[in-house]
Design an enzyme around this catalytic site. Structure first.
Site, PDB file in Angstrom:
ATOM      1  N   SER A 141       1.140  -1.235  -0.469  1.00  0.00           N
ATOM      2  CA  SER A 141      -0.234  -0.041  -0.139  1.00  0.00           C
ATOM      3  C   SER A 141       0.912   1.500  -0.014  1.00  0.00           C
ATOM      4  O   SER A 141       0.370   2.256  -0.761  1.00  0.00           O
ATOM      5  CB  SER A 141      -0.946   0.494   1.204  1.00  0.00           C
ATOM      6  OG  SER A 141      -0.346   0.199   2.694  1.00  0.00           O
ATOM      7  N   ARG A 191      13.235  -7.527   4.035  1.00  0.00           N
ATOM      8  CA  ARG A 191      14.865  -7.985   4.009  1.00  0.00           C
ATOM      9  C   ARG A 191      15.320  -7.007   4.429  1.00  0.00           C
ATOM     10  O   ARG A 191      16.114  -5.802   4.527  1.00  0.00           O
ATOM     11  CB  ARG A 191      15.250  -8.179   2.949  1.00  0.00           C
ATOM     12  CG  ARG A 191      13.961  -9.424   2.030  1.00  0.00           C
ATOM     13  CD  ARG A 191      14.966 -10.888   2.014  1.00  0.00           C
ATOM     14  NE  ARG A 191      16.194 -11.054   1.811  1.00  0.00           N
ATOM     15  CZ  ARG A 191      16.665 -12.351   1.698  1.00  0.00           C
ATOM     16  NH1 ARG A 191      16.573 -13.256   2.558  1.00  0.00           N
ATOM     17  NH2 ARG A 191      18.264 -12.544   1.549  1.00  0.00           N
ATOM     18  N   ASN A 236      13.691   4.574   4.175  1.00  0.00           N
ATOM     19  CA  ASN A 236      12.957   3.232   4.676  1.00  0.00           C
ATOM     20  C   ASN A 236      11.138   3.652   5.068  1.00  0.00           C
ATOM     21  O   ASN A 236      11.740   5.134   5.832  1.00  0.00           O
ATOM     22  CB  ASN A 236      13.268   2.318   5.340  1.00  0.00           C
ATOM     23  CG  ASN A 236      12.180   1.471   5.772  1.00  0.00           C
ATOM     24  OD1 ASN A 236      11.334   0.977   5.210  1.00  0.00           O
ATOM     25  ND2 ASN A 236      12.381   0.792   7.326  1.00  0.00           N
ATOM     26  N   HIS A 283       8.578   3.416   8.081  1.00  0.00           N
ATOM     27  CA  HIS A 283       8.920   2.283   9.766  1.00  0.00           C
ATOM     28  C   HIS A 283       7.094   3.297  10.663  1.00  0.00           C
ATOM     29  O   HIS A 283       7.514   3.583  10.653  1.00  0.00           O
ATOM     30  CB  HIS A 283      10.037   2.570  10.794  1.00  0.00           C
ATOM     31  CG  HIS A 283       9.815   1.717  12.303  1.00  0.00           C
ATOM     32  ND1 HIS A 283       9.884  -0.205  11.025  1.00  0.00           N
ATOM     33  CD2 HIS A 283       9.066   1.637  13.256  1.00  0.00           C
ATOM     34  CE1 HIS A 283       9.423  -0.384  12.822  1.00  0.00           C
ATOM     35  NE2 HIS A 283       9.283   0.285  12.931  1.00  0.00           N
ATOM     36  N   GLY A 306      22.178  -0.316  11.438  1.00  0.00           N
ATOM     37  CA  GLY A 306      21.263  -1.170  11.710  1.00  0.00           C
ATOM     38  C   GLY A 306      19.650  -1.536  11.795  1.00  0.00           C
ATOM     39  O   GLY A 306      19.083  -0.655  10.747  1.00  0.00           O
ATOM     40  N   VAL A 307      18.239  -2.425  12.109  1.00  0.00           N
ATOM     41  CA  VAL A 307      17.256  -2.225  11.961  1.00  0.00           C
ATOM     42  C   VAL A 307      17.031  -0.829  12.548  1.00  0.00           C
ATOM     43  O   VAL A 307      17.051  -0.561  13.814  1.00  0.00           O
ATOM     44  CB  VAL A 307      17.083  -3.304  12.309  1.00  0.00           C
ATOM     45  CG1 VAL A 307      15.332  -3.731  12.059  1.00  0.00           C
ATOM     46  CG2 VAL A 307      17.575  -4.353  12.513  1.00  0.00           C
ATOM     47  N   ASP A 308      16.050  -0.986  10.854  1.00  0.00           N
ATOM     48  CA  ASP A 308      15.191   0.929  11.541  1.00  0.00           C
ATOM     49  C   ASP A 308      15.910   2.019  12.679  1.00  0.00           C
ATOM     50  O   ASP A 308      14.965   2.296  13.311  1.00  0.00           O
ATOM     51  CB  ASP A 308      14.149   0.752  12.589  1.00  0.00           C
ATOM     52  CG  ASP A 308      13.005  -1.088  11.682  1.00  0.00           C
ATOM     53  OD1 ASP A 308      12.965  -0.248  10.006  1.00  0.00           O
ATOM     54  OD2 ASP A 308      12.272  -1.299  12.127  1.00  0.00           O
ATOM     55  N   HIS A 357      -2.643   4.238   6.837  1.00  0.00           N
ATOM     56  CA  HIS A 357      -3.831   5.133   5.906  1.00  0.00           C
ATOM     57  C   HIS A 357      -3.786   6.386   6.156  1.00  0.00           C
ATOM     58  O   HIS A 357      -2.931   7.452   5.506  1.00  0.00           O
ATOM     59  CB  HIS A 357      -5.622   4.244   6.250  1.00  0.00           C
ATOM     60  CG  HIS A 357      -5.276   3.525   5.561  1.00  0.00           C
ATOM     61  ND1 HIS A 357      -5.342   2.927   4.285  1.00  0.00           N
ATOM     62  CD2 HIS A 357      -5.323   1.989   5.966  1.00  0.00           C
ATOM     63  CE1 HIS A 357      -6.351   2.123   3.834  1.00  0.00           C
ATOM     64  NE2 HIS A 357      -5.585   1.481   5.103  1.00  0.00           N
ATOM     65  N   GLU A 407       0.852   6.983   6.746  1.00  0.00           N
ATOM     66  CA  GLU A 407       2.473   6.636   6.336  1.00  0.00           C
ATOM     67  C   GLU A 407       2.191   7.073   4.660  1.00  0.00           C
ATOM     68  O   GLU A 407       2.543   7.507   4.196  1.00  0.00           O
ATOM     69  CB  GLU A 407       2.169   4.913   6.454  1.00  0.00           C
ATOM     70  CG  GLU A 407       2.711   4.434   7.989  1.00  0.00           C
ATOM     71  CD  GLU A 407       3.422   2.680   7.970  1.00  0.00           C
ATOM     72  OE1 GLU A 407       3.239   2.328   7.040  1.00  0.00           O
ATOM     73  OE2 GLU A 407       2.669   2.631   8.778  1.00  0.00           O
TER      74      GLU A 407
HETATM   75  C1  GRF Z   1       3.861  -0.593   6.630  1.00  0.00           C
HETATM   76  O1  GRF Z   1       3.270  -0.365   7.663  1.00  0.00           O
HETATM   77  C2  GRF Z   1       5.487  -0.428   6.767  1.00  0.00           C
HETATM   78  O2  GRF Z   1       5.604   1.290   7.786  1.00  0.00           O
HETATM   79  C3  GRF Z   1       6.340  -1.189   7.000  1.00  0.00           C
HETATM   80  O3  GRF Z   1       5.586  -2.814   6.961  1.00  0.00           O
HETATM   81  C4  GRF Z   1       4.494  -1.758   6.672  1.00  0.00           C
HETATM   82  C5  GRF Z   1       4.342  -2.447   4.360  1.00  0.00           C
HETATM   83  O4  GRF Z   1       2.766  -2.058   4.399  1.00  0.00           O
HETATM   84  N1  GRF Z   1       7.478  -1.217   6.928  1.00  0.00           N
HETATM   85  P1  GRF Z   1       1.923  -1.870   2.701  1.00  0.00           P
HETATM   86  O5  GRF Z   1       3.013  -3.220   2.027  1.00  0.00           O
HETATM   87  O6  GRF Z   1       3.120  -0.930   2.325  1.00  0.00           O
HETATM   88  O7  GRF Z   1       0.950  -1.762   2.691  1.00  0.00           O
END
Ligand code: GRF
Length: 200
Positions: free
Chosen positions: A19, A96, A112, A114, A148-150, A177, A180
């Protein structure tokens, strides 16, 4: 300022429903993100995002990691990125971890999203964990990818007030929605504006 620059070639990496990838595609298409979205990379053969991206006319590289060592998989991905002349990578639900070797090739150019207000709640289920922790305000973060992760420099964060009765799933949906899908395109645009400023 919003003239499309042929030097800014982006790829989106996704593993699932995509999404955020779709929100980004809309932003590239409308010109809100003034750059070229040249490739979608998926690492799961039946990820729903593959068909959705193809329906929108995007080139999709499906490179599954099954049975491959991380380096082998990344070599295949890097080859595709080189072929498509990609300079910038947007991770959108890409499940990954990228190796230091990979990130060395794309220094400062991998972004990225998160679902938490980093540095709080890195790792899986960031949105739900904000609910479980009883946060009154919750949100999401777009950041440049660090080692590191995130981790890595934050580009943009967005937040909403938590509703008392919405539950972990309800909150996670609203973060996806209402936060993000809004902040990811904005953060990429901000990132590009800064690149253009640095060049001038
Ligand atoms: C999202 O919550 C994003 O922040 C996280 O993984 C989820 C992916 O959702 N890294 P989508 O595939 O973008 O709907």
């Amino acid at each position: 300022m919003s003239l499309k620059s042929p030097n800014l070639r982006f790829a989106i990496f996704a593993s699932g429903r995509g999404s955020n990838a779709l929100a980004l595609m809309d932003a590239f298409k409308s010109g809100f993100i003034p750059a070229e979205l040249a490739l979608i990379v998926a690492n799961i053969a039946d990820a729903p995002i593959i068909q959705k991206a193809q329906e929108r006319g995007y080139k999709v590289a499906v490179i599954t990691h099954k049975g491959l060592a991380r380096e082998q998989h990344e070599q295949l991905v890097l080859a595709k990125l080189t072929e498509a002349n990609i300079d910038y990578i947007l991770l959108a639900g890409y499940m990954r971890i990228l190796s230091p070797h990979f990130l060395e090739q794309f220094k400062g150019t991998v972004i990225n999203i998160h679902p938490s207000l980093l540095p709080d709640f890195p790792g899986l289920h960031g949105a739900e964990r904000q609910w479980q922790a009883g946060r009154k305000v919750a949100g999401a973060t777009v950041h440049q990818v660090g080692s590191g992760v995130d981790t890595g420099p934050i580009l943009l964060q967005g937040s909403i007030e938590v509703r008392g009765d919405e539950g972990a799933d309800g909150l996670a949906q609203r973060i996806l929605h209402e936060v993000e899908h809004v902040i990811y395109p904005r953060a990429v645009r901000l990132f590009i504006d800064r690149l253009i400023e640095q060049k001038n």
